[in-house]
Enzyme design. Structure first.
Site, mmCIF file in Angstrom:
data_model
loop_
_atom_site.group_PDB
_atom_site.id
_atom_site.type_symbol
_atom_site.label_atom_id
_atom_site.label_comp_id
_atom_site.label_asym_id
_atom_site.label_seq_id
_atom_site.Cartn_x
_atom_site.Cartn_y
_atom_site.Cartn_z
ATOM 1 N N ASP A 192 0.984 -1.179 -0.052
ATOM 2 C CA ASP A 192 0.102 0.064 -0.141
ATOM 3 C C ASP A 192 0.896 1.143 0.010
ATOM 4 O OD1 ASP A 192 -2.713 1.305 0.473
ATOM 5 O OD2 ASP A 192 -1.599 1.900 2.319
ATOM 6 N N GLU B 242 1.140 -0.585 -5.034
ATOM 7 C CA GLU B 242 0.171 0.287 -5.237
ATOM 8 C C GLU B 242 0.751 1.745 -5.296
ATOM 9 O OE1 GLU B 242 -2.583 3.292 -4.281
ATOM 10 O OE2 GLU B 242 -1.694 2.211 -2.713
#
Length: 619
Positions: A309, A352
């Protein structure tokens, strides 16, 4: 079951930033000495003056339970001559300034269910795995040349019990797995299951990095979930957040009164957007902690990969007026990926990343960051921007569909329509589509067909298969009631057929990362908003895709094809059984020799409004 007393070599590696299985040392561990079972505790708290162990076994009174300081760099240790399995505990940190902090164990394997915050002594040993076939097959599989279609799921809101309570990991395994298999996905991506205090953080603001959240059961229950996914042929990807962490009082923030896990400088430490603290990625002990955490999920839980993330928050310093590279973040990502691939060469490391940083998916030894996949955020933003426009405006923004092919092979991409695109007022995918009821469904079918045909692997958020009008509500289950309505039923049938076709059609995935796998037929038809292109497999066999982003259908539409042959329609989003108007090509299409669209032959065919059609040479 072995004793976990810190050795000099362990300590050296940890402080050097190279103890990649630090979870075998730190945390709570049971050990057998002669016929007795003991419980040892080890924690890194460099700013603490004293550390005491408190818990349900000593009435939360640390007298007589002081940890011994093992070295001058802040490692503390105690061995309790009792079997404390199942007991609650915390560390009582006494600081140089006289303050006392009551903290959960950063390396705890289990935690009390919210709103409780205590750690729990828990043994991860003894689970019997049944996924050897999966593991063997994974080693023999070239993932870049295989279909990869990921179902992103938040376990707490996929489905709820009638009384609103959560399903357990084991109950979810029995329900999620057959459902996702029916849809046709290859992998499940689980939004973070690391322990976290606040449901609506969805797990992205964690306090227990080594503890599978107790919301859904025990860690061994999560092992069962992963195991059963593997038994039934599904991979499991875990959302993972190594950039920042929750600031709740019982967690890592100011663990020992100082800034041990986070940056000392508040400008670097504070993540003002998310209200969290940024990990100090230049600190070697933090590197040991985070890299060990990734290895831990691979080691004990057989996770197949990570969606890492907020990589942009690691590459660049926060709180700057301009992009300023964080050298600690870059070095950490490279070190992380090298270590993880050394532990498991077949793991999926997915960034990401919303930046244009080059070579994210190139190996570290070739100057890259070392991931093997990256989310294509540019493609996602461009395509959704295009789809949200009224079709009368699309002719002026033709490049939003075509531009992605200028860089499609610069990285190994995954094309994501994730939870981030259908929450916080962004509207559902269906409701992003302009027009009336029928036109919205037609364009969503078109969008899904374009997604599956575009180079790159795929990711879709849970509920996409139901075509909800409402965005993800994040406190309630997805809109299961929609399956009772005809158009949603028909969309779900289309969705399933599309995914299963994607997995069968080698042209749609074998050369995802090779320019030989894609060729435009016509990218200049701005007037009608029609795009056509060829996807090829390794043998060179063509699959032709025609996408009509306009409101009008066409009969006898001429399109160039790569060979003189008979072509058959293998997908048409406008079939009546899918909710379309029925403008299809039921009979084989005869290609005639003649140069058109730069191809040696052409066919005349029907192109439906807001439709996608796949054709290929008839076998």
């Amino acid at each position: 079951m072995t004793a976990a007393y810190p050795t000099d070599f362990d300590l050296h590696l940890f402080h050097e930033g190279n103890l990649f299985q630090a979870y075998d040392l730190f945390g709570a561990h049971l050990s057998r000495i002669d016929q007795n079972i003991y419980t040892s505790f080890c924690v890194w708290a460099p700013h603490a003056k004293q550390v005491r162990l408190v818990g349900s076994f000593n009435n939360w009174n640390g007298e007589g339970y002081s940890l011994q300081k093992v070295n001058n760099e802040g490692i503390w240790y105690i061995q309790v001559q009792k079997n404390l399995e199942g007991e609650l505990y915390k560390y009582e940190m006494l600081t140089e300034t006289g303050e006392t902090y009551l903290k959960t164990d950063p390396y705890a394997f289990f935690a009390e269910e919210r709103p409780g915050t205590a750690s729990i002594v828990y043994s991860l040993e003894g689970y019997k795995w049944h996924d050897q076939l999966w593991q063997n097959n994974k080693k023999q599989s070239a993932i870049y040349e295989k279909p990869l279609c990921i179902y992103e799921v938040h376990l707490g809101t996929w489905k709820r019990k009638e009384d609103g309570t959560l399903y357990s990991y084991r109950e979810l395994a029995d329900q999620v797995i057959p459902y996702v298999k029916e849809l046709g996905f290859t992998h499940v991506e689980v939004m973070p299951v690391t322990e976290h205090p606040y449901d609506r953080s969805w797990g992205y603001q964690g306090t227990g990095y080594f503890a599978a959240t107790s919301r859904y059961g025990e860690p061994k229950d999560f092992m069962y979930f992963v195991d059963q996914c593997h038994v039934h042929g599904l991979g499991v990807i875990l959302d993972w957040v190594p950039g920042h962490f929750c600031k709740d009082a019982h967690g890592l923030h100011r663990l020992d009164g100082g800034y041990s896990y986070e940056y000392e400088n508040s400008w670097d430490r504070e993540n003002y957007i998310w209200g969290t603290a940024n990990f100090d990625l230049g600190k070697t002990e933090v590197q040991s902690f985070l890299i060990s955490n990734a290895v831990f999920w691979l080691d004990y839980f057989h996770i197949d990969g990570f969606r890492v993330d907020a990589v942009a928050n690691i590459i660049y310093w926060p709180n700057r007026d301009h992009l300023e590279v964080n050298p600690f973040g870059l070095k950490f990502l490279k070190k992380l990926n090298k270590a993880v691939f050394q532990f498991d060469p077949d793991v999926l490391m997915i960034a990401e990343d919303s930046t244009d940083w080059p070579q994210v998916t190139a190996p570290v030894h070739m100057g890259g960051l070392g991931f093997n996949y990256k989310w294509n955020m540019g493609w996602m933003n461009d395509v959704l921007k295009y789809m949200e426009m009224h079709w009368h405006q699309r002719s002026d923004h033709h490049h939003l569909i075509s531009f992605s092919l200028m860089y499609a092979y610069s990285e190994n991409f995954i094309l994501p329509f994730s939870h981030d695109e259908v929450v916080h007022g962004k509207k559902s995918l269906l409701n992003k589509m302009p027009g009336d009821y029928w036109q919205k469904f037609a364009q969503l079918r078109l969008l899904m067909g374009f997604l599956m045909a575009h180079p790159g692997k795929k990711l879709l958020f849970m509920g996409s298969e139901l075509a909800p009008f409402s965005e993800w509500k994040d406190l309630e289950e997805i809109d299961w009631h929609l399956i009772e309505y005809e158009m949603h039923q028909k969309f779900r049938e289309y969705f399933i057929n599309l995914l299963h076709l994607y997995k069968r059609a080698e042209s749609l995935f074998e050369l995802d990362h090779d320019p030989r796998g894609f060729q435009w037929i016509d990218v200049h038809n701005t007037k009608q908003n029609v795009y056509s292109f060829i996807r090829r497999n390794k043998e060179g066999s063509p699959l032709i895709v025609i996408c009509n982003f306009g409101e009008y259908g066409y009969e006898n539409y001429r399109i160039g094809v790569p060979e003189v042959s008979w072509y058959e329609e293998i997908l048409n989003s406008d079939k009546k059984k899918y909710g379309g108007s029925g403008q299809i090509n039921p009979a084989p299409l005869e290609a005639k020799k003649g140069d058109f669209h730069g191809q040696p032959a052409y066919v005349h065919m029907t192109i439906p409004p807001f439709g996608v059609v796949y054709i290929q040479p008839k076998i």
